[in-house]
Motif scaffolding. Structure first.
Motif, PDB file in Angstrom:
ATOM      1  N   GLU A   1       0.859  -0.980  -0.075  1.00 42.81           N
ATOM      2  CA  GLU A   1       0.032  -0.520   0.132  1.00 42.81           C
ATOM      3  C   GLU A   1       0.871   1.412   0.252  1.00 42.81           C
ATOM      4  OE1 GLU A   1      -2.368  -0.020   3.157  1.00 42.81           O
ATOM      5  OE2 GLU A   1      -3.460  -1.989   2.231  1.00 42.81           O
TER       6      GLU A   1
ATOM      7  N   ASP B   1       2.757   2.307  -3.382  1.00 39.78           N
ATOM      8  CA  ASP B   1       1.255   2.014  -4.603  1.00 39.78           C
ATOM      9  C   ASP B   1       1.027   3.970  -4.339  1.00 39.78           C
ATOM     10  OD1 ASP B   1       0.303   0.070  -5.100  1.00 39.78           O
ATOM     11  OD2 ASP B   1      -1.228  -0.739  -3.653  1.00 39.78           O
TER      12      ASP B   1
ATOM     13  N   PRO C   1       2.808  -0.691 -10.081  1.00 38.53           N
ATOM     14  CA  PRO C   1       2.022  -1.113  -8.385  1.00 38.53           C
ATOM     15  C   PRO C   1       2.830  -1.780  -7.865  1.00 38.53           C
ATOM     16  CG  PRO C   1       0.922  -1.564 -10.563  1.00 38.53           C
ATOM     17  CD  PRO C   1       1.995  -0.425 -11.232  1.00 38.53           C
TER      18      PRO C   1
END
Length: 217
Positions: free
Chosen positions: A38, A41, A58
């Motif tokens: 996360e 990202d 990503p």
């Protein structure tokens, strides 16, 4: 979840580096891994906004496996002592690499022991316009952040096809072209870590672009 929790998990893993321990703590591992993905990202989006040529990467693509490759390195532990990831990643080499581990944490970029084909292309670029690379390497802010390129075992003589008297023979002898900047765990866990990553990315960008252009032209 936090970077502090990531470091705590890695320390426990290295004290219990077995498949049995990992299986028993698989849920904790996935929580830490998901947190890092996360965060990657978020950085992926942030870096894309400041670099028009950024290659979308990503978190799930950026993050590396935590398992060591025991086929080629049978004496290594089963699991690594770090989480590694490469952003702005067209391939595994030449990316913007973030390494967060128990023994060391750093950010790096460039080409470490590239293939003969890539090394040949970099040397051709240096032969054509090595002054540009030297200008990047000698920039005051670049040297303050990264110092010299990572020490490698350079050739003792000129590579095939180049003169010993070449004006850029010091660069042509190199087998790797990479820079790194060390990070403390305190720095990684600080509130301004993302800003630090952006600062490093921007300073490293001309160096990485020079090399990446060399292998694509």
């Amino acid at each position: 979840m936090s970077f502090s929790a990531m470091y705590t998990f890695l320390k426990k893993l290295q004290q219990n580096n077995t498949k049995e321990w990992m299986d028993a703590h698989r849920e904790e591992y996935h929580k830490v891994r998901d947190f890092y993905i996360e965060w990657l990202d978020k950085m992926n989006l942030k870096l894309a906004k400041i670099d028009p040529n950024y290659y979308d990467t990503p978190g799930k693509k950026a993050i590396n496996r935590i398992n060591n490759n025991l086929m080629f390195h049978p004496n290594k532990p089963i699991y690594k002592d770090h989480f590694g990831a490469g952003l702005d990643q067209v391939s595994k080499q030449g990316d913007f690499y973030i390494h967060l581990g128990t023994s060391e944490s750093f950010i790096g970029g460039g080409y470490w022991h590239p293939s003969p084909k890539i090394l040949k292309s970099i040397r051709q670029a240096i032969d054509y316009n090595g002054e540009e690379l030297k200008k990047i390497l000698n920039k005051k802010s670049f040297r303050e952040m990264f110092g010299e390129m990572v020490v490698d075992n350079p050739l003792k003589t000129a590579p095939k096809g180049y003169s010993q008297e070449h004006e850029h023979i010091d660069l042509l002898r190199r087998k790797s072209f990479a820079v790194t900047v060390g990070l403390t765990q305190k720095e990684v866990m600080s509130n301004n870590f993302e800003e630090r990553v952006v600062e490093i990315y921007n300073e490293m960008l001309p160096f990485r672009r020079y090399l990446n252009q060399a292998i694509t032209v």
